[in-house]
Write a protein that holds these residues in place. Structure first.
Motif, PDB file in Angstrom:
ATOM      1  N   GLY A  11      37.644   0.184  43.103  1.00 17.82           N
ATOM      2  CA  GLY A  11      38.786   0.579  43.892  1.00 17.82           C
ATOM      3  C   GLY A  11      38.035   0.931  45.044  1.00 17.82           C
ATOM      4  O   GLY A  11      37.078   1.362  45.326  1.00 17.82           O
ATOM      5  N   ASN A  12      38.897   0.741  46.371  1.00 10.43           N
ATOM      6  CA  ASN A  12      38.262   1.046  47.481  1.00 10.43           C
ATOM      7  C   ASN A  12      37.747   2.717  47.948  1.00 10.43           C
ATOM      8  O   ASN A  12      36.877   2.802  48.560  1.00 10.43           O
ATOM      9  N   ARG A  13      38.354   3.500  47.196  1.00 10.95           N
ATOM     10  CA  ARG A  13      38.258   4.950  47.085  1.00 10.95           C
ATOM     11  C   ARG A  13      37.135   5.304  46.000  1.00 10.95           C
ATOM     12  O   ARG A  13      36.656   6.211  46.098  1.00 10.95           O
ATOM     13  N   ASP A  14      36.917   4.511  45.134  1.00 13.54           N
ATOM     14  CA  ASP A  14      35.685   4.790  44.022  1.00 13.54           C
ATOM     15  C   ASP A  14      34.430   5.041  44.465  1.00 13.54           C
ATOM     16  O   ASP A  14      33.688   5.770  43.462  1.00 13.54           O
ATOM     17  N   LEU A  15      33.787   4.829  45.693  1.00 13.63           N
ATOM     18  CA  LEU A  15      32.625   5.073  46.024  1.00 13.63           C
ATOM     19  C   LEU A  15      32.489   6.435  46.922  1.00 13.63           C
ATOM     20  O   LEU A  15      31.520   6.676  47.306  1.00 13.63           O
ATOM     21  N   SER A  20      33.212   5.322  52.149  1.00  7.19           N
ATOM     22  CA  SER A  20      34.703   5.741  52.279  1.00  7.19           C
ATOM     23  C   SER A  20      35.384   4.284  52.197  1.00  7.19           C
ATOM     24  O   SER A  20      34.990   3.337  52.204  1.00  7.19           O
ATOM     25  N   ALA A  21      36.681   4.499  51.805  1.00  6.85           N
ATOM     26  CA  ALA A  21      37.554   3.353  51.555  1.00  6.85           C
ATOM     27  C   ALA A  21      37.770   2.811  52.864  1.00  6.85           C
ATOM     28  O   ALA A  21      37.865   1.667  52.963  1.00  6.85           O
ATOM     29  N   ARG A  22      37.581   3.664  54.039  1.00  8.01           N
ATOM     30  CA  ARG A  22      37.713   2.838  55.498  1.00  8.01           C
ATOM     31  C   ARG A  22      36.721   1.888  55.544  1.00  8.01           C
ATOM     32  O   ARG A  22      36.878   0.800  56.131  1.00  8.01           O
ATOM     33  N   TYR A  82      25.538  -7.324  47.051  1.00  5.14           N
ATOM     34  CA  TYR A  82      25.802  -5.751  47.416  1.00  5.14           C
ATOM     35  C   TYR A  82      26.695  -5.043  46.587  1.00  5.14           C
ATOM     36  O   TYR A  82      26.399  -4.238  46.002  1.00  5.14           O
ATOM     37  N   TRP A  83      28.028  -5.693  46.673  1.00  3.65           N
ATOM     38  CA  TRP A  83      29.140  -5.029  46.067  1.00  3.65           C
ATOM     39  C   TRP A  83      28.631  -4.552  44.324  1.00  3.65           C
ATOM     40  O   TRP A  83      29.083  -3.477  43.914  1.00  3.65           O
ATOM     41  N   GLN A  84      28.097  -5.704  43.831  1.00  3.80           N
ATOM     42  CA  GLN A  84      27.718  -5.614  42.280  1.00  3.80           C
ATOM     43  C   GLN A  84      26.391  -4.586  42.225  1.00  3.80           C
ATOM     44  O   GLN A  84      26.184  -3.953  41.282  1.00  3.80           O
ATOM     45  N   SER A  85      25.653  -4.337  43.209  1.00  2.62           N
ATOM     46  CA  SER A  85      24.719  -3.526  43.253  1.00  2.62           C
ATOM     47  C   SER A  85      24.967  -2.192  43.216  1.00  2.62           C
ATOM     48  O   SER A  85      24.052  -1.030  43.062  1.00  2.62           O
ATOM     49  N   MET A  86      26.140  -1.861  43.438  1.00  2.00           N
ATOM     50  CA  MET A  86      26.562  -0.397  43.257  1.00  2.00           C
ATOM     51  C   MET A  86      27.772  -0.071  42.202  1.00  2.00           C
ATOM     52  O   MET A  86      28.289  -1.034  42.075  1.00  2.00           O
ATOM     53  N   MET A  87      27.952   1.075  41.794  1.00  2.00           N
ATOM     54  CA  MET A  87      28.850   1.370  41.033  1.00  2.00           C
ATOM     55  C   MET A  87      29.279   2.911  41.241  1.00  2.00           C
ATOM     56  O   MET A  87      28.336   3.817  41.619  1.00  2.00           O
TER      57      MET A  87
END
Length: 199
Positions: A11-15, A20-22, A82-87
């Motif tokens: 989700g946008n807020r999960d990191l 940030s979600a923004r 890149y999105w998959q490189s983070m959790m």
């Protein structure tokens, strides 16, 4: 084939508070979407519409007449990676096979982290820093703008986006703080492990 914007794997807020979600709303919803939209327009009627995204990147790399297609296709691919490189709750010392390979090729996680951060800070202007496997060796690779290791015969295991739009809303000009947060709190080592080629 119509290229579509992939959903984020969280989700946008999960990191938060690290990204940030923004930032994700702009980076994923505006920048990444923009590359998808541009690519679909550029692909109309040029014989590449049935190719996979990775194939489009490979077939247009180094072709000055199709640089617009390459730049947008590579940026769609790079951002998706890149999105998959983070959790959420990621980062810190690696586990599994990647930990052993990092110890072998860099001398340990701390040495890897230091070299990765140095590469990210040394990348002039916009670009990416990658952990790449080629043959059975890991290396840190920098690419400028839309360039990507898949066009150079390397297999990316993870990446950090060092274009300013990736971090400016949260860190302003403090790229080093962003890279630290990525390494300590966000790296998805499970994803990196899933990418390793075992010889």
């Amino acid at each position: 084939m119509t290229v579509t914007l992939p959903e984020l794997p969280y989700g946008n807020r999960d990191l938060e508070p690290h990204i940030s979600a923004r930032t994700l709303e702009f980076h994923h919803g505006k920048h990444h979407q923009g590359y998808v939209t541009n690519l679909n327009k550029l692909l109309e009627g040029n014989g590449l519409q049935e190719e996979t995204l990775e194939s489009i990147v490979m077939k247009t790399a180094g072709d000055s007449e199709r640089s617009g297609i390459f730049n947008n296709a590579a940026q769609v691919w790079n951002h998706t990676f890149y999105w998959q490189s983070m959790m959420p709750g990621g980062g810190g010392a690696p586990v599994g096979l990647i930990a052993a390979k990092i110890a072998k090729d860099f001398g340990g996680y701390e040495q890897f982290a230091e070299q990765f951060k140095e590469a990210a800070l040394a990348q002039f202007g916009s670009g990416w820093v990658w952990l790449v496997q080629k043959a059975d060796k890991l290396s840190i690779v920098k690419t400028s703008n839309a360039d990507t290791p898949i066009a150079r015969g390397g297999k990316p295991l993870l990446t950090i986006d060092v274009w300013e739009h990736a971090y400016y809303l949260d860190y302003q000009n403090r790229r080093g703080d962003y890279v630290e947060a990525f390494l300590k709190n966000l790296v998805n080592w499970e994803f990196a492990n899933s990418r390793i080629l075992q010889g």
